[in-house]
Design a protein around this motif. Structure first.
Motif, mmCIF file in Angstrom:
data_model
loop_
_atom_site.group_PDB
_atom_site.id
_atom_site.type_symbol
_atom_site.label_atom_id
_atom_site.label_comp_id
_atom_site.label_asym_id
_atom_site.label_seq_id
_atom_site.Cartn_x
_atom_site.Cartn_y
_atom_site.Cartn_z
ATOM 1 N N LEU A 32 0.819 -1.209 0.000
ATOM 2 C CA LEU A 32 0.000 0.000 0.000
ATOM 3 C C LEU A 32 0.853 1.260 0.000
ATOM 4 N N TRP A 33 2.031 1.207 0.604
ATOM 5 C CA TRP A 33 2.895 2.393 0.625
ATOM 6 C C TRP A 33 3.316 2.812 -0.784
ATOM 7 N N LEU A 34 3.372 1.868 -1.704
ATOM 8 C CA LEU A 34 3.784 2.195 -3.068
ATOM 9 C C LEU A 34 2.739 3.033 -3.794
ATOM 10 N N TYR A 35 1.458 2.858 -3.412
ATOM 11 C CA TYR A 35 0.379 3.564 -4.095
ATOM 12 C C TYR A 35 -0.222 4.678 -3.247
ATOM 13 N N LEU A 36 0.402 4.992 -2.111
ATOM 14 C CA LEU A 36 -0.174 5.995 -1.231
ATOM 15 C C LEU A 36 -0.191 7.373 -1.873
ATOM 16 N N ASP A 37 0.873 7.724 -2.605
ATOM 17 C CA ASP A 37 0.928 9.038 -3.245
ATOM 18 C C ASP A 37 -0.124 9.181 -4.337
ATOM 19 N N ASP A 38 -0.474 8.074 -4.984
ATOM 20 C CA ASP A 38 -1.482 8.140 -6.041
ATOM 21 C C ASP A 38 -2.898 8.206 -5.484
ATOM 22 N N ILE A 39 -3.102 7.685 -4.272
ATOM 23 C CA ILE A 39 -4.452 7.639 -3.703
ATOM 24 C C ILE A 39 -4.759 8.883 -2.877
ATOM 25 N N ALA A 40 -3.744 9.396 -2.159
ATOM 26 C CA ALA A 40 -3.982 10.506 -1.228
ATOM 27 C C ALA A 40 -4.429 11.763 -1.979
ATOM 28 N N GLY A 41 -5.398 12.444 -1.397
ATOM 29 C CA GLY A 41 -5.846 13.725 -1.931
ATOM 30 C C GLY A 41 -6.738 13.640 -3.140
ATOM 31 N N LYS A 42 -7.216 12.444 -3.527
ATOM 32 C CA LYS A 42 -8.061 12.311 -4.706
ATOM 33 C C LYS A 42 -9.550 12.277 -4.364
ATOM 34 N N GLY A 43 -9.891 12.304 -3.074
ATOM 35 C CA GLY A 43 -11.301 12.291 -2.696
ATOM 36 C C GLY A 43 -12.007 10.996 -3.040
ATOM 37 N N LEU A 44 -11.331 9.871 -2.875
ATOM 38 C CA LEU A 44 -11.917 8.580 -3.225
ATOM 39 C C LEU A 44 -12.890 8.132 -2.147
ATOM 40 N N SER A 45 -13.903 7.405 -2.578
ATOM 41 C CA SER A 45 -14.897 6.906 -1.622
ATOM 42 C C SER A 45 -14.344 5.715 -0.855
ATOM 43 N N PHE A 46 -14.982 5.406 0.258
ATOM 44 C CA PHE A 46 -14.553 4.289 1.100
ATOM 45 C C PHE A 46 -14.696 2.964 0.360
ATOM 46 N N PHE A 47 -15.774 2.818 -0.402
ATOM 47 C CA PHE A 47 -16.013 1.554 -1.103
ATOM 48 C C PHE A 47 -14.998 1.350 -2.222
ATOM 49 N N LEU A 48 -14.561 2.425 -2.863
ATOM 50 C CA LEU A 48 -13.557 2.285 -3.915
ATOM 51 C C LEU A 48 -12.211 1.855 -3.329
ATOM 52 N N ILE A 49 -11.853 2.415 -2.178
ATOM 53 C CA ILE A 49 -10.603 2.000 -1.532
ATOM 54 C C ILE A 49 -10.678 0.552 -1.087
ATOM 55 N N MET A 50 -11.835 0.134 -0.552
ATOM 56 C CA MET A 50 -12.001 -1.269 -0.165
ATOM 57 C C MET A 50 -11.937 -2.194 -1.384
ATOM 58 N N GLU A 51 -12.448 -1.719 -2.516
ATOM 59 C CA GLU A 51 -12.372 -2.520 -3.743
ATOM 60 C C GLU A 51 -10.915 -2.717 -4.167
ATOM 61 N N LEU A 52 -10.120 -1.641 -4.090
ATOM 62 C CA LEU A 52 -8.701 -1.757 -4.431
ATOM 63 C C LEU A 52 -7.983 -2.718 -3.490
ATOM 64 N N LEU A 53 -8.256 -2.610 -2.195
ATOM 65 C CA LEU A 53 -7.604 -3.494 -1.227
ATOM 66 C C LEU A 53 -8.009 -4.953 -1.447
ATOM 67 N N ALA A 54 -9.266 -5.177 -1.818
ATOM 68 C CA ALA A 54 -9.713 -6.552 -2.066
ATOM 69 C C ALA A 54 -8.998 -7.142 -3.273
ATOM 70 N N TYR A 55 -8.867 -6.355 -4.345
ATOM 71 C CA TYR A 55 -8.146 -6.848 -5.520
ATOM 72 C C TYR A 55 -6.691 -7.164 -5.187
ATOM 73 N N LYS A 56 -6.073 -6.309 -4.380
ATOM 74 C CA LYS A 56 -4.667 -6.529 -4.046
ATOM 75 C C LYS A 56 -4.509 -7.699 -3.094
ATOM 76 N N CYS A 57 -5.463 -7.903 -2.200
ATOM 77 C CA CYS A 57 -5.381 -9.045 -1.277
ATOM 78 C C CYS A 57 -5.408 -10.369 -2.036
ATOM 79 N N VAL A 58 -6.196 -10.427 -3.084
ATOM 80 C CA VAL A 58 -6.237 -11.650 -3.891
ATOM 81 C C VAL A 58 -4.877 -11.911 -4.522
ATOM 82 N N GLY A 59 -4.216 -10.875 -4.971
ATOM 83 C CA GLY A 59 -2.902 -11.052 -5.573
ATOM 84 C C GLY A 59 -1.822 -11.463 -4.599
ATOM 85 N N LEU A 60 -2.041 -11.240 -3.287
ATOM 86 C CA LEU A 60 -1.040 -11.589 -2.281
ATOM 87 C C LEU A 60 -1.258 -12.969 -1.664
#
Length: 576
Positions: A32-60
């Motif tokens: 997550l630290w690698l993508y923190l600069d791309d996510i911060a300050g973009k006004g993303l919704s909670f569900f969109l962030i959870m969607e990203l984390l779910a996709y990344k969890c599958v890859g790990l």
């Protein structure tokens, strides 16, 4: 299922679930630290962030499974050995392999899950994650109007607010620079004493209602020699400026745009990619070899067709039309040549059409006349070819080949103008061949590196599955040897082996990309190294041997110290 298997299953499932969740969380935070600069300050919704984390969890999952199996197996066997339960099993005749049989089954199941996840689930998850991350990276940060700060979020507009009320609506001392027409040399500036700002159309537009202000417009210098400097100033009581907020919205692109990345391909797709790259390399080599034929006609042409030609229907129709036209032109040429041959024949063989006997061939008799013309045309073409061949054989360059003194004597025999032309053409040919070869040499390493990466990623899917079983044969015997349960020693021992595996994986990837080793061997090398280690640790645990026997080292050190003292004593006696 026997009682021992039930006991081992109950003891293993709890630590495995906990360690798997912890390993997944730790690996996710690291990514997550690698993508923190791309996510911060973009006004993303909670569900969109959870969607990203779910996709990344599958890859790990393929990376977290071996770590969880390693830690949990060390913990379970460590608890059994610490409370002397493992000794009780051994004293009753139960071997270590029989004790850990249920954990081996869990390891094989984990290997199967890891492979299926890597081959079917992860490509789809990585595809969605890559598409969403690209959308987020293209999205602008959330609009933020701070007083006293020049804001450039809007394209070709710079806005500064002198003050803003607590509710965020009332503003004062507004300054706007408009560069929408800067390409034609027109600059615009808007100032206002006060105003309001708010969103409209459901957040699709940003409105600035300005009061009591001026607009200054400076245009490109005109007139003779650019001496005219037009300037326009306009005063207004109310001015409304509407900005489009669509560029601040998250635009979703089609996920198929990113489907060619290696991390988004399954094993059979990676194999197809390798085959396609091999064909590309073969086609480039074939193009280079056939390029030389234009300058060295004696070389054989490579006529292997690696890819079938892809033609559209319009191209096929045009090709058929061209083929029909070419066939008609060829028939007309043959007919003309046949007519010429008949006109040049002897008078005795010529017979007018009206004098032809009944039933004889007439000029309008289709089949026999056409065959005769084609046969005569073919004979005439063969005669001309034989004449050219005979003329070439009688040429001075051929007849004087035995007395040839080299290429220099041949070139020196030419006139000066022709000699310079020959040299220029030779230089041009050499430059063309050299440039083609250098271009191929420059492109091939990149293509071969992509091929190696495809092969390495394909075999790493299998390697990551097999290492789950290897880690069971490392973790369970290590737990029996260290005889410590809980999260202390087991995590320490597991982290050591897991870090070794990660270092070997990174090291082998670099070796494969540097063409030091084969991609297949690089993908399996971590397992090849860890497999003998697992056999040695398992053998040591089955024989109740110590992993590192320090007694031998102590004895060797003691003998060396005693020998040193004896030598010193002898020297003292010799001196006395």
């Amino acid at each position: 299922m026997k009682q021992l298997d039930k006991l081992m299953a109950k003891s293993f499932v709890g630590p495995f679930v906990v360690t798997f969740a912890i390993a997944l969380f730790v690996l996710l935070m690291q990514i997550l630290w690698l993508y923190l600069d791309d996510i911060a300050g973009k006004g993303l919704s909670f569900f969109l962030i959870m969607e990203l984390l779910a996709y990344k969890c599958v890859g790990l999952v393929p990376l977290a499974l071996p770590l969880a199996l390693l830690i949990s197996s060390v913990m379970v066997l460590g608890n059994l050995a610490e409370h002397y339960e493992l000794s009780s099993f051994k004293s009753s005749g139960v071997s270590l392999l029989r004790v850990i049989r249920m954990m081996i089954i869990f390891g094989a199941t984990g290997a199967l899950v890891s492979y299926l996840c890597s081959d079917y689930v992860i490509p789809a998850a990585n595809l969605q994650f890559g598409a969403r991350m690209y959308d987020i990276q293209q999205k602008k940060p959330t609009l933020n109007m701070e007083p006293g700060v020049f804001n450039e979020d809007f394209n070709q507009f710079t806005i500064r607010l002198g003050g803003r009320s607590d509710d965020g609506r009332e503003i004062s001392d507004v300054l706007i620079y408009d560069h929408t027409k800067a390409n034609v040399g027109e600059l615009s500036q808007i100032t206002a004493t006060e105003g309001e700002m708010y969103t409209a159309d459901g957040g699709a537009a940003f409105v600035m209602q300005l009061y009591d202000g001026h607009q200054y417009v400076e245009q490109r210098p005109g007139g003779r020699n650019g001496q005219s400097l037009p300037f326009m100033r306009t005063s207004f009581a109310t001015y409304t400026k509407v900005f489009d907020l669509s560029e601040f919205l998250l635009e979703r692109h089609a996920a198929s745009l990113f489907s060619t990345n290696r991390s988004m391909l399954s094993t059979w797709q990676l194999q197809q990619g390798v085959d396609s790259i091999d064909l590309d390399i073969a086609v480039r080599k074939q193009g280079l070899s056939n390029h030389l034929i234009a300058y060295l006609p004696s070389l054989p042409r490579d006529t292997v067709q690696y890819r079938p030609p892809v033609r559209s229907r319009a191209y096929d129709i045009d090709f058929v039309a061209q083929d029909s036209l070419q066939r008609a032109t060829t028939e007309a040429t043959l007919a003309a040549q046949a007519a010429d041959s008949i006109a040049n024949a002897t008078v005795a063989t010529y017979r007018p059409a009206e004098a032809a006997p009944p039933g004889g061939d007439r000029p309008d008799n289709g089949g026999a006349t056409e065959q005769k013309r084609r046969k005569e045309a073919k004979t005439l073409a063969q005669t001309r070819q034989n004449n050219r061949l005979q003329s070439a054989q009688e040429h001075a360059l051929v007849t004087g080949a035995s007395d040839w003194k080299g290429i220099e004597s041949l070139v020196d025999s030419l006139p000066s103008d022709d000699r310079e032309r020959v040299y220029n053409r030779a230089r041009s040919s050499i430059r063309s061949v050299t440039g083609q070869a250098q271009s191929t040499i420059r492109l091939l390493p990149g293509i071969q590196e992509s091929r190696v990466k495809h092969i390495y990623d394909m075999h790493m899917k299998y390697s990551m599955a097999v290492v789950c079983i290897i880690f069971v044969f490392i973790g369970a015997p290590m737990g029996a040897i260290v005889r410590k349960g809980g999260f202390g020693y087991p995590i320490l021992v597991s982290i050591v082996f897991f870090v070794i595996f990660i270092i070997l994986t990174i090291f082998c990837r670099k070796l494969a990309e540097s063409f030091v080793v084969n991609g297949v061997f690089a993908g399996w090398l971590p397992c090849i190294i860890l497999f003998p280690v697992s056999l040695w640790i398992t053998y040591s645990a089955m024989n109740d041997a110590k992993l590192l026997d320090l007694d031998l080292a102590k004895d060797a050190f003691r003998r060396a110290r005693d020998h040193k003292q004896v030598v010193a004593l002898r020297r003292m006696i010799a001196k006395s």
